[in-house]
Design a protein around this motif. Structure first.
Motif, PDB file in Angstrom:
ATOM      1  N   LYS A 624      -5.914 -23.815  38.353  1.00  0.00           N
ATOM      2  CA  LYS A 624      -5.454 -24.557  37.181  1.00  0.00           C
ATOM      3  C   LYS A 624      -5.999 -23.902  35.919  1.00  0.00           C
ATOM      4  CE  LYS A 624      -4.832 -29.280  38.943  1.00  0.00           C
ATOM      5  NZ  LYS A 624      -3.436 -29.452  38.474  1.00  0.00           N
ATOM      6  N   ARG A 625      -5.282 -24.082  34.828  1.00  0.00           N
ATOM      7  CA  ARG A 625      -5.749 -23.631  33.519  1.00  0.00           C
ATOM      8  C   ARG A 625      -5.239 -24.616  32.480  1.00  0.00           C
ATOM      9  NH1 ARG A 625      -3.731 -18.249  32.655  1.00  0.00           N
ATOM     10  NH2 ARG A 625      -5.742 -17.348  33.235  1.00  0.00           N
ATOM     11  N   GLY A 626      -6.034 -24.832  31.438  1.00  0.00           N
ATOM     12  CA  GLY A 626      -5.606 -25.726  30.374  1.00  0.00           C
ATOM     13  C   GLY A 626      -6.322 -25.419  29.071  1.00  0.00           C
ATOM     14  N   ASP A 627      -5.782 -25.931  27.988  1.00  0.00           N
ATOM     15  CA  ASP A 627      -6.402 -25.788  26.668  1.00  0.00           C
ATOM     16  C   ASP A 627      -7.175 -27.046  26.332  1.00  0.00           C
ATOM     17  OD1 ASP A 627      -5.330 -23.232  26.062  1.00  0.00           O
ATOM     18  OD2 ASP A 627      -3.385 -24.190  25.670  1.00  0.00           O
ATOM     19  N   TYR A 628      -8.276 -26.856  25.636  1.00  0.00           N
ATOM     20  CA  TYR A 628      -9.068 -27.995  25.185  1.00  0.00           C
ATOM     21  C   TYR A 628      -9.921 -27.521  24.014  1.00  0.00           C
ATOM     22  CZ  TYR A 628     -11.383 -32.516  25.539  1.00  0.00           C
ATOM     23  OH  TYR A 628     -11.842 -33.785  25.278  1.00  0.00           O
ATOM     24  N   ASN A 629     -10.471 -28.466  23.300  1.00  0.00           N
ATOM     25  CA  ASN A 629     -11.271 -28.135  22.122  1.00  0.00           C
ATOM     26  C   ASN A 629     -12.675 -27.698  22.551  1.00  0.00           C
ATOM     27  OD1 ASN A 629     -12.105 -27.825  19.481  1.00  0.00           O
ATOM     28  ND2 ASN A 629     -12.630 -30.005  19.253  1.00  0.00           N
ATOM     29  N   ILE A 630     -12.744 -26.481  23.090  1.00  0.00           N
ATOM     30  CA  ILE A 630     -14.018 -25.940  23.563  1.00  0.00           C
ATOM     31  C   ILE A 630     -14.489 -24.894  22.565  1.00  0.00           C
ATOM     32  CG2 ILE A 630     -15.177 -24.691  25.418  1.00  0.00           C
ATOM     33  CD1 ILE A 630     -12.929 -25.732  27.283  1.00  0.00           C
ATOM     34  N   THR A 631     -15.699 -25.024  22.093  1.00  0.00           N
ATOM     35  CA  THR A 631     -16.244 -24.088  21.113  1.00  0.00           C
ATOM     36  C   THR A 631     -17.554 -23.505  21.610  1.00  0.00           C
ATOM     37  OG1 THR A 631     -17.372 -25.892  19.959  1.00  0.00           O
ATOM     38  CG2 THR A 631     -15.179 -25.285  19.167  1.00  0.00           C
ATOM     39  N   VAL A 632     -17.846 -22.307  21.120  1.00  0.00           N
ATOM     40  CA  VAL A 632     -19.107 -21.659  21.482  1.00  0.00           C
ATOM     41  C   VAL A 632     -20.227 -22.206  20.601  1.00  0.00           C
ATOM     42  CG1 VAL A 632     -17.933 -19.576  22.236  1.00  0.00           C
ATOM     43  CG2 VAL A 632     -18.749 -19.731  19.882  1.00  0.00           C
ATOM     44  N   GLU A 633     -21.464 -21.878  21.013  1.00  0.00           N
ATOM     45  CA  GLU A 633     -22.666 -22.285  20.279  1.00  0.00           C
ATOM     46  C   GLU A 633     -22.701 -23.801  20.070  1.00  0.00           C
ATOM     47  OE1 GLU A 633     -22.882 -19.867  16.782  1.00  0.00           O
ATOM     48  OE2 GLU A 633     -23.547 -18.118  17.916  1.00  0.00           O
ATOM     49  N   ARG A 634     -22.283 -24.486  21.110  1.00  0.00           N
ATOM     50  CA  ARG A 634     -22.329 -25.946  21.114  1.00  0.00           C
ATOM     51  C   ARG A 634     -22.525 -26.394  22.555  1.00  0.00           C
ATOM     52  NH1 ARG A 634     -17.340 -29.986  19.346  1.00  0.00           N
ATOM     53  NH2 ARG A 634     -18.317 -31.929  20.079  1.00  0.00           N
ATOM     54  N   TRP A 635     -23.312 -27.432  22.747  1.00  0.00           N
ATOM     55  CA  TRP A 635     -23.576 -27.921  24.098  1.00  0.00           C
ATOM     56  C   TRP A 635     -22.398 -28.745  24.620  1.00  0.00           C
ATOM     57  CZ3 TRP A 635     -27.216 -26.352  27.330  1.00  0.00           C
ATOM     58  CH2 TRP A 635     -28.327 -25.676  26.810  1.00  0.00           C
ATOM     59  N   HIS A 636     -22.029 -28.458  25.873  1.00  0.00           N
ATOM     60  CA  HIS A 636     -20.993 -29.211  26.574  1.00  0.00           C
ATOM     61  C   HIS A 636     -21.545 -29.626  27.939  1.00  0.00           C
ATOM     62  CE1 HIS A 636     -17.852 -27.909  23.733  1.00  0.00           C
ATOM     63  NE2 HIS A 636     -18.427 -26.706  23.792  1.00  0.00           N
ATOM     64  N   THR A 637     -21.098 -30.777  28.418  1.00  0.00           N
ATOM     65  CA  THR A 637     -21.488 -31.239  29.753  1.00  0.00           C
ATOM     66  C   THR A 637     -20.320 -31.057  30.706  1.00  0.00           C
ATOM     67  OG1 THR A 637     -23.026 -32.882  28.848  1.00  0.00           O
ATOM     68  CG2 THR A 637     -22.321 -33.172  31.135  1.00  0.00           C
ATOM     69  N   LEU A 638     -20.547 -30.265  31.758  1.00  0.00           N
ATOM     70  CA  LEU A 638     -19.541 -30.069  32.794  1.00  0.00           C
ATOM     71  C   LEU A 638     -19.894 -30.927  33.998  1.00  0.00           C
ATOM     72  CD1 LEU A 638     -19.030 -26.183  32.832  1.00  0.00           C
ATOM     73  CD2 LEU A 638     -17.787 -27.906  31.522  1.00  0.00           C
ATOM     74  N   THR A 639     -18.888 -31.554  34.587  1.00  0.00           N
ATOM     75  CA  THR A 639     -19.064 -32.345  35.805  1.00  0.00           C
ATOM     76  C   THR A 639     -18.002 -31.943  36.807  1.00  0.00           C
ATOM     77  OG1 THR A 639     -19.922 -34.218  34.521  1.00  0.00           O
ATOM     78  CG2 THR A 639     -19.222 -34.660  36.787  1.00  0.00           C
ATOM     79  N   LEU A 640     -18.439 -31.650  38.022  1.00  0.00           N
ATOM     80  CA  LEU A 640     -17.536 -31.271  39.103  1.00  0.00           C
ATOM     81  C   LEU A 640     -17.765 -32.225  40.263  1.00  0.00           C
ATOM     82  CD1 LEU A 640     -15.574 -29.330  40.598  1.00  0.00           C
ATOM     83  CD2 LEU A 640     -17.572 -27.901  41.129  1.00  0.00           C
TER      84      LEU A 640
END
Length: 689
Positions: A624-640
């Motif tokens: 799968k692939r998708g677009d989202y508001n992901i930016t560098v030099e910022r903390w994000h929480t990933l959950t799998l």
């Protein structure tokens, strides 16, 4: 037959008189009690006499038996063991007259690359920085020295940091720079850890670079490190042994010819150099019964056949995750720091037959050799009246090495062996006896002390069975050390978390993470002094000079390869703009250099603002692939989250994707990593399996 039968010979008898005397004697059993047997049941075995005589002079000087903490993070989990189990393991490895009692510890000079079961960090990721806290080899060498101040230390590079290559795939673009890099590791060992490195190698299992070897010797001498000896080339006998005879300067630079997996053979060119010959990496694997006796046969026959005076086992301790390559290879198995469980394996006690009764500097007698009915014997003396004899009768089915197929089938039979002690040993009155029975499991009789053996008129006779190992010695200091039974084995905890808030850490790596490509270290984040002040960072921004076929991505695994349904969450921080990417993963199914082809459930976020789900680390199998508001030099929480037949992922609090599990492996480790060799930070890692 009985596991051990020992006779002493009360009179000088020759020829056919010996069998009649043997018929009149009651053999002594392994427990020391006499066994009464009828004449008809006495084995009709061949008998041969062997002379042990120091008046004929001595052979080569014995340099010791060792173990390797190298070749890809083979000791990775050991450092995380709780006390007292960690100290107990170290005692079994290094404490004199206790366990393996090793004479030599060989470690990897970390170079950031994958080298068998993982990566080990370089002390210089970049040309303008150094850090001598990285990795665990410093700690291990200090612990070895603490137990045995006389242990010899060896360093050998497997890989090199990328900057050394100056854009090339080898480390010899600038010979001076590479030599200075290696010498800085030796000097750092002394300055920061008070460790004297005794030997240094060139580049593991690569052909020798003549000019570099000479440059390394030159730089060592300039830094007043004349005492540090060079081993070359940790590979094969050719071409190094041929070149030395034609190049005096190169010959003067090298002290030891080191070869891997020698199959007990050297060659005439190597012998003619008069250099010390070492099996600088050899096999002590015992994955099944077929390999049990190889280490015992090797320690004797490396010298008897090849005049090889030191043998170093890969590896020291099997302290890496199960299912990684070469499981059950080491003096001990210590793969569960979370439980404290460990196992003292047969190679520990096989080593003790030699290491506890002969020290580096002892000399082999010239009168050593192969037994007529199979097996071998060596004898060593200290020049002060002490004598040690080691006898092995390992059979072919139980003494094979999966890493070396050059040994052809051979036959070993039960036999009676008589040793005639001559020269200064003729007057010996008694020998201590240590015994091991190998071959088929269980290996209950390993390194067992038997009653002392009286020597009368210089004659000693043994009845030898198959797969037996004896040490006869004048030394009375031998001991089969013992610690309390370790805790029971347990699987990796199903609930696990690490916030990496360690501050001024003793070790650079977080517990239980096993880097397979790239290097992950504790990091102090000076730009975020609150929630993410201390993080876990991938530290390489260029591909190292590799020994194996490293992946193009970085990855560190953790957990249990049998995990199926799991929830993983982690905070991530991308530092590379546009081309960067980071992932968390589950069901990662392979290790070593095979990680280039690792399969699993990989949840990526990329610096271009997209996310991806792939079934492989190389990101060639897109699910799968998708677009989202992901930016560098910022903390994000990933959950799998993986449950039953489906998987889904969340970014921060947003549910991004769901997919079926048909294209993915059924089980595997958890993992973190980056899209390429790039900086990236991780924090607040959680697993619920």
């Amino acid at each position: 037959m009985f596991p051990c039968k020992i006779w002493t010979k009360c009179l000088q008898v020759k020829g056919r008189l010996l069998p009649w005397l043997l018929l009149l004697l009651s053999p002594l059993s392994a427990t020391g009690s006499f066994i009464h047997r009828k004449y008809a049941f006495l084995p009709n075995l061949p008998n041969f006499q062997y002379i042990l005589d120091d008046s004929r002079g001595f052979g080569r000087v014995f340099d010791g038996i060792g173990g390797m903490s190298s070749g890809g993070a083979a000791s990775r989990l050991l450092v995380n063991y709780p006390e007292p189990q960690r100290s107990e393991i170290l005692d079994y490895l290094f404490k004199p007259n206790f366990g393996a009692s090793l004479h030599i510890l060989k470690v990897e000079i970390g170079g950031d690359g994958q080298t068998a079961d993982g990566t080990e960090p370089s002390h210089m990721h970049q040309h303008d920085e150094d850090d001598y806290r990285r990795g665990y080899e410093w700690w291990l060498m200090k612990e070895a020295k603490k137990r045995n101040p006389h242990i010899k230390l060896v360093g050998l590079p497997w890989s090199f940091p990328g900057w050394i290559g100056q854009g090339k795939s080898h480390p010899f673009s600038n010979l001076t720079m590479t030599a200075l890099y290696v010498v800085s590791w030796i000097m750092g060992a002394k300055k920061h850890h008070k460790l004297d490195i005794d030997y240094v190698g060139i580049w593991n299992e690569k052909n020798p670079e003549k000019e570099y070897i000479q440059m390394l010797r030159k730089i060592l001498n300039e830094k007043k490190l004349h005492r540090v000896k060079i081993i070359a080339n940790d590979y094969t006998w050719a071409p190094i042994s041929f070149v030395l005879e034609k190049d005096q300067e190169l010959k003067d630079s090298i002290d030891i010819i080191g070869v891997h997996y020698t199959a007990n053979q050297s060659n005439s060119n190597a012998l003619e150099t008069k250099k010390k010959l070492w099996s600088s990496e050899d096999c002590n694997i015992f994955k099944d019964e077929t390999g049990t006796g190889f280490w015992a046969r090797n320690l004797n026959q490396n010298y008897v056949i090849g005049q090889i005076t030191s043998t170093i086992a890969w590896n020291l301790v099997g302290s890496y995750y199960p299912q990684l390559p070469f499981e059950k290879d080491g003096m001990l198995t210590a793969k569960e720091p979370w439980s404290g469980h460990y196992v003292v394996e047969a190679p520990t006690w096989i080593s003790a037959h030699t290491t506890q009764f002969a020290q580096p500097g002892w000399k082999y007698l010239k009168t050593v050799g192969l037994l007529k009915e199979g097996g071998s014997y060596v004898a060593l003396a200290d020049g002060l009246g002490n004598l040690t004899i080691i006898i092995e009768t390992m059979s072919f089915p139980f003494s094979q090495c999966v890493k070396n197929n050059d040994i052809h089938p051979f036959k070993v039979s039960e036999q009676i062996t008589t040793f005639s002690l001559q020269g200064t040993f003729n007057g010996l009155a008694m020998l201590q006896v240590w015994y091991s029975k190998l071959g088929k499991q269980p290996w209950n009789d390993t390194f067992k002390q038997l009653p002392p053996l009286k020597v009368i008129d210089g004659i000693v006779t043994l009845q030898l069975g198959l797969d037996e190992l004896y040490t006869l010695t004048t030394l009375t200091t031998g001991k089969k050390g013992k610690h309390p039974i370790p805790p029971k084995s347990k699987p990796f905890p199903s609930k696990y978390k690490d916030d990496f808030n360690v501050g001024d850490q003793c070790f650079s790596a977080a517990p239980n993470f096993a880097d397979q490509a790239g290097v992950f270290e504790y990091y102090t984040n000076e730009q975020d002094t609150e929630e993410h002040a201390f993080t876990y960072r991938q530290m390489l921004n260029q591909r190292p000079i590799t020994w194996a076929d490293d992946a193009e991505q970085t990855i560190s695994i953790i957990g249990n390869q049998n995990w199926k349904d799991v929830k993983i969450s982690c905070d991530v921080f991308m530092e590379s703009s546009m081309t960067g990417g980071m992932f968390i993963a589950a069901r990662v199914n392979t290790g070593r250099s095979f990680f280039r082809n690792a399969q699993g459930v990989f949840f990526w976020i990329l610096a271009n603002g997209t996310y991806e789900i792939t079934s492989d680390l190389a990101a060639t199998k897109l699910i799968k692939r998708g677009d989202y508001n992901i930016t560098v030099e910022r903390w994000h929480t990933l959950t799998l989250v993986i449950s039953e037949a489906s998987a889904y992922g969340m970014l921060n609090t947003t549910h991004l994707w769901t997919t079926s599990l048909k294209p993915f492996p059924k089980t595997g480790w958890a993992a973190i990593g980056t899209r390429s060799f790039e900086f990236g930070q991780f924090d607040n890692f959680h697993i619920d399996a």
